[in-house]
Design a protein around this motif. Structure first.
Motif, PDB file in Angstrom:
ATOM      1  N   ARG A  70      10.091  16.611 -26.860  1.00  0.00           N
ATOM      2  CA  ARG A  70       8.661  16.313 -26.928  1.00  0.00           C
ATOM      3  C   ARG A  70       8.489  14.820 -26.750  1.00  0.00           C
ATOM      4  O   ARG A  70       9.269  14.023 -27.284  1.00  0.00           O
ATOM      5  N   ASP A  71       7.476  14.425 -26.003  1.00  0.00           N
ATOM      6  CA  ASP A  71       7.261  13.006 -25.796  1.00  0.00           C
ATOM      7  C   ASP A  71       7.095  12.310 -27.146  1.00  0.00           C
ATOM      8  O   ASP A  71       6.326  12.775 -28.002  1.00  0.00           O
TER       9      ASP A  71
ATOM     10  N   THR B 272      11.701  13.961 -21.202  1.00  0.00           N
ATOM     11  CA  THR B 272      10.416  13.453 -21.668  1.00  0.00           C
ATOM     12  C   THR B 272       9.785  12.602 -20.564  1.00  0.00           C
ATOM     13  O   THR B 272      10.403  12.300 -19.552  1.00  0.00           O
TER      14      THR B 272
ATOM     15  N   GLY C 102       1.665  14.440 -27.451  1.00  0.00           N
ATOM     16  CA  GLY C 102       3.074  14.555 -27.092  1.00  0.00           C
ATOM     17  C   GLY C 102       3.365  15.785 -26.255  1.00  0.00           C
ATOM     18  O   GLY C 102       3.387  16.902 -26.770  1.00  0.00           O
TER      19      GLY C 102
ATOM     20  N   HIS D 115      14.151   8.144 -26.065  1.00  0.00           N
ATOM     21  CA  HIS D 115      13.318   9.139 -25.388  1.00  0.00           C
ATOM     22  C   HIS D 115      14.258  10.113 -24.667  1.00  0.00           C
ATOM     23  O   HIS D 115      14.848   9.766 -23.638  1.00  0.00           O
TER      24      HIS D 115
ATOM     25  N   GLU E 205       5.449  10.128 -28.309  1.00  0.00           N
ATOM     26  CA  GLU E 205       4.100   9.754 -28.727  1.00  0.00           C
ATOM     27  C   GLU E 205       3.690  10.495 -30.001  1.00  0.00           C
ATOM     28  O   GLU E 205       2.917   9.978 -30.815  1.00  0.00           O
ATOM     29  N   TYR E 206       4.216  11.707 -30.185  1.00  0.00           N
ATOM     30  CA  TYR E 206       3.820  12.497 -31.350  1.00  0.00           C
ATOM     31  C   TYR E 206       4.313  11.884 -32.662  1.00  0.00           C
ATOM     32  O   TYR E 206       3.826  12.236 -33.745  1.00  0.00           O
TER      33      TYR E 206
END
Length: 273
Positions: A32-33, A57, A185, A53, A35-36
């Protein structure tokens, strides 16, 4: 802290502005990206965190070689940071990568903090989600659990839709805060499938047979994705310290940020002392 990742086959980022020896943060999802992770309850302001990362991603691209093989990426990042030994912080699916790294490179991992880890694959403990649901589950979570049992997406768009349908089971409550976080994300079907590919049949046995470094396991008492008893048994299997946060699901930095920050920051500080 700035990291030159031009020579690495994946992207990295820094979380917070604390100084000192960093820990490496491994996101979940899988793939998952990051960002989450948001601001991760401010832990990065107490202790420097470098986020790997994973391949698959947005910024890293490509696909994972599988969570067992991707342990080499963790070591590549440690080398780029000039770290002889590393402290690993991992969430959810990322905890598999942390364990794979510790099993394959035992002399390079000093400590681990494993947050809301999937556990039944390692412990074979029967899930207790049904009993938790009877006590805690809100109406939205019941529908989400049904989707987990029945969804079988074939396309990237179907996978994303399924992920969002299942999201309420990830949280103790389903307020605007949790709903907003669930949409952050990107996670992709191809990346998730690659994460679970090429895993040695004896990976679990090898992990259980490896002396694990000092480890903290953080669970949520209302995590309908992992259950509670499997996480307790997981901590016992690893001879790890266990902390279960009350009124909390799968993302403690979202639902119980103060308790989460205190636990993790104190752990990381103790590792440095």
């Amino acid at each position: 802290m700035r990291i030159d990742d031009d020579l690495l086959p994946f992207a990295v980022s820094c979380l917070g502005d604390a100084a000192g020896k960093p820990a490496i943060l491994l996101p979940g999802g899988p793939c998952r990206d990051p960002e989450y992770l948001s601001h991760f309850a401010g832990v990065g302001d107490d202790h420097p965190l470098i986020v790997l990362h994973p391949r698959g991603t947005l910024r890293s691209g490509g696909l994972s070689g599988g969570w067992w093989a991707d342990a080499a990426d963790v070591m590549a990042l440690a080398d780029a940071l000039g770290l002889e030994v590393v402290d690993l912080v991992a969430h959810s699916a990322g905890t598999r990568l942390a364990l794979a790294t510790a099993a394959q490179f035992p002399d390079r991992v000093r400590s681990m903090a494993l947050i809301t880890p999937p556990a039944t694959w390692l412990t074979r403990t029967p899930s207790d989600v049904e009993s938790l649901t009877a006590i805690y589950a809100e109406p939205e979570a019941l529908g989400a659990l049904a989707a987990i049992s029945t969804d079988d997406p074939d396309t990237e768009s179907e996978f994303r839709e399924s992920f969002l349908r299942q999201a309420p089971a990830s949280y103790a409550h389903w307020t605007h805060t949790e709903q907003a976080h669930a949409r952050v994300g990107i996670v992709g079907l191809a990346a998730a499938r690659a994460w679970f590919a090429n895993i040695p049949d004896d990976a679990g046995d090898r992990i259980r047979a490896t002396p694990i470094p000092p480890t903290l396991v953080i669970g949520g008492d209302r995590d309908l994705l992992t259950g509670v008893q499997p996480v307790r048994d997981y901590a016992a299997t690893l001879d790890a310290e266990l902390a279960v946060i009350a009124d909390c699901g799968h993302y403690p930095w979202v639902e119980q940020p103060a308790a989460f920050r205190k636990l993790l920051s104190q752990w990381l500080d103790a590792c440095d002392s």
